[in-house]
Design a protein around this motif. Structure first.
Motif, mmCIF file in Angstrom:
data_model
loop_
_atom_site.group_PDB
_atom_site.id
_atom_site.type_symbol
_atom_site.label_atom_id
_atom_site.label_comp_id
_atom_site.label_asym_id
_atom_site.label_seq_id
_atom_site.Cartn_x
_atom_site.Cartn_y
_atom_site.Cartn_z
ATOM 1 N N TRP A 157 1.211 -1.094 0.205
ATOM 2 C CA TRP A 157 -0.106 0.107 0.072
ATOM 3 C C TRP A 157 0.964 1.074 0.087
ATOM 4 C CZ3 TRP A 157 -5.571 1.667 0.206
ATOM 5 C CH2 TRP A 157 -5.448 2.525 0.212
ATOM 6 N N VAL A 158 1.078 1.770 -0.947
ATOM 7 C CA VAL A 158 1.358 3.265 -0.809
ATOM 8 C C VAL A 158 0.208 4.122 -1.192
ATOM 9 C CG1 VAL A 158 3.410 4.745 -2.267
ATOM 10 C CG2 VAL A 158 3.711 2.677 -1.906
ATOM 11 N N ARG A 159 0.128 5.298 -0.548
ATOM 12 C CA ARG A 159 -1.036 5.888 -0.625
ATOM 13 C C ARG A 159 -0.669 7.194 -1.992
ATOM 14 N NH1 ARG A 159 -2.835 10.824 3.094
ATOM 15 N NH2 ARG A 159 -5.206 11.698 2.837
ATOM 16 N N ARG A 160 0.386 7.526 -2.371
ATOM 17 C CA ARG A 160 0.484 8.193 -3.335
ATOM 18 C C ARG A 160 1.804 7.491 -4.129
ATOM 19 N NH1 ARG A 160 -0.167 11.739 -0.173
ATOM 20 N NH2 ARG A 160 -1.557 13.399 -0.029
ATOM 21 N N VAL A 161 1.287 6.475 -5.721
ATOM 22 C CA VAL A 161 2.529 6.466 -6.441
ATOM 23 C C VAL A 161 3.639 7.481 -5.954
ATOM 24 C CG1 VAL A 161 3.315 5.058 -8.173
ATOM 25 C CG2 VAL A 161 1.166 3.872 -6.671
ATOM 26 N N PRO A 162 4.390 7.801 -6.015
ATOM 27 C CA PRO A 162 5.413 8.441 -6.727
ATOM 28 C C PRO A 162 5.284 9.075 -7.973
ATOM 29 C CG PRO A 162 6.839 7.404 -5.634
ATOM 30 C CD PRO A 162 5.277 6.923 -5.865
ATOM 31 N N LYS A 163 5.835 10.199 -8.625
ATOM 32 C CA LYS A 163 5.889 10.414 -9.775
ATOM 33 C C LYS A 163 7.865 10.238 -9.830
ATOM 34 C CE LYS A 163 1.806 13.526 -11.545
ATOM 35 N NZ LYS A 163 1.701 14.895 -11.553
ATOM 36 N N SER A 164 8.298 10.984 -8.643
ATOM 37 C CA SER A 164 9.575 11.013 -8.928
ATOM 38 C C SER A 164 10.319 9.150 -7.757
ATOM 39 C CB SER A 164 10.369 11.561 -7.762
ATOM 40 O OG SER A 164 9.564 13.167 -8.683
ATOM 41 N N GLU A 165 11.600 8.734 -8.665
ATOM 42 C CA GLU A 165 11.929 7.935 -8.359
ATOM 43 C C GLU A 165 12.352 7.962 -6.997
ATOM 44 O OE1 GLU A 165 13.804 5.677 -11.572
ATOM 45 O OE2 GLU A 165 11.658 4.765 -12.204
ATOM 46 N N PRO A 189 23.542 2.817 -2.216
ATOM 47 C CA PRO A 189 24.957 1.667 -2.007
ATOM 48 C C PRO A 189 26.326 2.590 -1.913
ATOM 49 C CG PRO A 189 24.441 1.754 -4.647
ATOM 50 C CD PRO A 189 23.631 2.415 -4.075
ATOM 51 N N ARG A 190 26.589 3.209 -2.987
ATOM 52 C CA ARG A 190 27.954 3.411 -2.621
ATOM 53 C C ARG A 190 28.079 5.204 -2.642
ATOM 54 N NH1 ARG A 190 27.118 -0.606 -6.113
ATOM 55 N NH2 ARG A 190 27.630 0.911 -7.816
ATOM 56 N N PRO A 191 28.422 6.144 -1.432
ATOM 57 C CA PRO A 191 28.219 7.412 -1.918
ATOM 58 C C PRO A 191 29.573 8.076 -2.532
ATOM 59 C CG PRO A 191 27.754 6.951 0.923
ATOM 60 C CD PRO A 191 28.319 5.219 -0.441
ATOM 61 N N GLY A 192 29.723 8.791 -3.284
ATOM 62 C CA GLY A 192 30.495 9.662 -4.243
ATOM 63 C C GLY A 192 31.074 8.772 -5.291
ATOM 64 N N SER A 193 29.880 7.709 -5.862
ATOM 65 C CA SER A 193 30.167 7.234 -6.880
ATOM 66 C C SER A 193 28.460 7.464 -8.315
ATOM 67 C CB SER A 193 30.394 6.190 -7.054
ATOM 68 O OG SER A 193 29.660 5.215 -6.262
ATOM 69 N N GLU A 194 28.557 8.157 -6.840
ATOM 70 C CA GLU A 194 26.720 7.778 -8.016
ATOM 71 C C GLU A 194 25.815 8.976 -8.644
ATOM 72 O OE1 GLU A 194 26.193 10.804 -4.090
ATOM 73 O OE2 GLU A 194 26.842 9.263 -4.379
ATOM 74 N N ARG A 195 24.969 8.826 -9.154
ATOM 75 C CA ARG A 195 24.575 9.937 -10.504
ATOM 76 C C ARG A 195 23.017 10.428 -10.047
ATOM 77 N NH1 ARG A 195 23.819 10.020 -14.955
ATOM 78 N NH2 ARG A 195 24.159 8.683 -15.554
ATOM 79 N N ARG A 196 22.144 11.425 -9.443
ATOM 80 C CA ARG A 196 21.291 11.463 -9.846
ATOM 81 C C ARG A 196 20.021 11.364 -10.978
ATOM 82 N NH1 ARG A 196 18.192 14.141 -5.614
ATOM 83 N NH2 ARG A 196 20.495 14.638 -4.149
ATOM 84 N N PRO A 197 19.207 10.584 -11.330
ATOM 85 C CA PRO A 197 18.883 11.081 -11.707
ATOM 86 C C PRO A 197 17.464 12.455 -12.154
ATOM 87 C CG PRO A 197 18.685 8.795 -11.539
ATOM 88 C CD PRO A 197 19.038 9.300 -10.257
ATOM 89 N N ASP A 198 17.584 12.953 -13.049
ATOM 90 C CA ASP A 198 16.336 13.850 -13.421
ATOM 91 C C ASP A 198 15.395 14.141 -12.505
ATOM 92 O OD1 ASP A 198 18.611 15.261 -14.412
ATOM 93 O OD2 ASP A 198 17.575 15.262 -16.306
ATOM 94 N N GLY A 199 14.990 14.920 -11.061
ATOM 95 C CA GLY A 199 13.814 14.026 -10.907
ATOM 96 C C GLY A 199 13.183 13.335 -9.707
ATOM 97 N N SER A 200 14.497 12.687 -9.373
ATOM 98 C CA SER A 200 14.152 11.434 -8.488
ATOM 99 C C SER A 200 15.015 12.291 -6.828
ATOM 100 C CB SER A 200 15.768 10.523 -8.781
ATOM 101 O OG SER A 200 16.805 11.271 -8.762
ATOM 102 N N VAL A 201 14.942 11.726 -6.076
ATOM 103 C CA VAL A 201 14.638 11.783 -4.919
ATOM 104 C C VAL A 201 15.673 10.620 -4.719
ATOM 105 C CG1 VAL A 201 13.784 11.743 -2.622
ATOM 106 C CG2 VAL A 201 12.353 12.144 -4.202
ATOM 107 N N ILE A 202 16.761 10.860 -3.937
ATOM 108 C CA ILE A 202 17.509 10.345 -3.083
ATOM 109 C C ILE A 202 18.009 10.142 -1.991
ATOM 110 C CG2 ILE A 202 20.425 9.873 -3.482
ATOM 111 C CD1 ILE A 202 19.028 9.397 -6.090
ATOM 112 N N HIS A 203 18.214 9.389 -1.518
ATOM 113 C CA HIS A 203 18.426 9.190 0.593
ATOM 114 C C HIS A 203 18.990 7.861 0.806
ATOM 115 C CE1 HIS A 203 14.000 9.100 0.594
ATOM 116 N NE2 HIS A 203 13.612 8.381 0.061
#
Length: 277
Positions: free
Chosen positions: A76-84, A89-103
């Motif tokens: 159950w997810v109240r609102r399926v997110p438009k942003s992924e 897993p490896r801070p420093g080597s990631e790229r941020r896809p447009d409009g995404s949410v990074i944890h």
């Protein structure tokens, strides 16, 4: 064998893993030339029908998690997110896809080095950090109800404070997110509130006190299902129960009016045992 592995991985895999499983580099190259595999990033291969979310995670060096992965698991997810939503897993080597949410929260269960989807425990932890309290409890209830995880196992983990609060409020018997919201919003009344109570041969969504039944109608309460529900309501009334039915819209969009309805029923004693004349 390779086809089965790719299917389980959403059609995405590291070339080094294929080699480790006995596929020669020459054969891999032939598969790429023939179009059976696509080399979309150094060290990564995908089938032409690969899951695009998995491909995006591998491309960015991220892990699908939080509400995005919860929705993929059918929770159950109240609102399926438009942003992924992704974990890192490896801070420093990631790229941020447009409009995404990074944890960037540290996982409570260690991630495999190249994991593209998160474990259910990490998914729930991030949901608790990211979503409003009620929404998070509904998602956790859903995971417990589907037996994807158990409360005892979660309780043993080093949960952050937000996750501990959500876990304390969960109920594995909640059959839908609507029931989670209803339960949480009426806890303040301090009345016996039994979810999925067994009455007259069938379960009811909630039994308040001794004889006030509340049924929450989702989208499936139509056709033959609705006919069965009407018959059961009649059987309950014949035995002295009061039945109140509320809809998705009443719970999610008109809660003050819905709560007032339940409070009025309690105020006139419909939850109490029938009085003898």
């Amino acid at each position: 064998m390779i086809t089965g592995i790719l299917s389980k991985r959403g059609g995405v895999i590291r070339s080094s893993e294929l080699v480790a499983r006995g596929m020669t580099r020459y054969r891999i190259q032939q598969e790429v030339i023939a179009g059976g595999l696509i080399r979309f990033k150094k060290g990564w291969l995908a089938t032409p029908t690969a899951d695009p979310q998995i491909v995006a995670a591998a491309t960015a060096g991220l892990t699908l998690s939080c509400v995005t992965q919860a929705a993929r698991l059918g929770l159950w997810v109240r609102r399926v997110p438009k942003s992924e939503h992704f974990g890192v897993p490896r801070p420093g080597s990631e790229r941020r896809p447009d409009g995404s949410v990074i944890h960037y929260h540290a996982p409570i269960v260690p991630r495999e080095r190249f994991a593209l989807v998160d474990t259910i425990e990490n998914v729930l932890m991030l949901v608790a950090q990211c979503e409003p309290f009620e929404d998070a409890v509904a998602t956790w209830d859903s995971a417990l109800n589907k037996n994807l995880v158990d409360r005892a196992g979660l309780d043993l983990l080093p949960l952050p404070a937000a996750s501990k609060r959500v876990l304390h409020a969960t109920d594995p018997f909640a059959d839908s997110g609507l029931e989670s919201y209803f339960r949480l919003r009426l806890n303040w009344m301090r009345l016996p509130l039994v979810a999925q109570a067994w009455l007259v041969g069938r379960r009811v969504d909630f039994l308040i006190g001794s004889r006030l039944v509340v049924q929450i109608d989702g989208a499936h309460h139509t056709g033959p299902q609705r006919d069965v529900d009407i018959e059961h309501d009649a059987q309950l009334r014949l035995r002295g129960f009061t039945v109140i039915r509320v809809s998705y819209a009443q719970v999610m969009h008109s809660w003050p009016e819905t709560q007032a309805l339940i409070m009025r029923a309690v105020a006139v004693g419909l939850h109490q045992p029938a009085r003898l004349a």
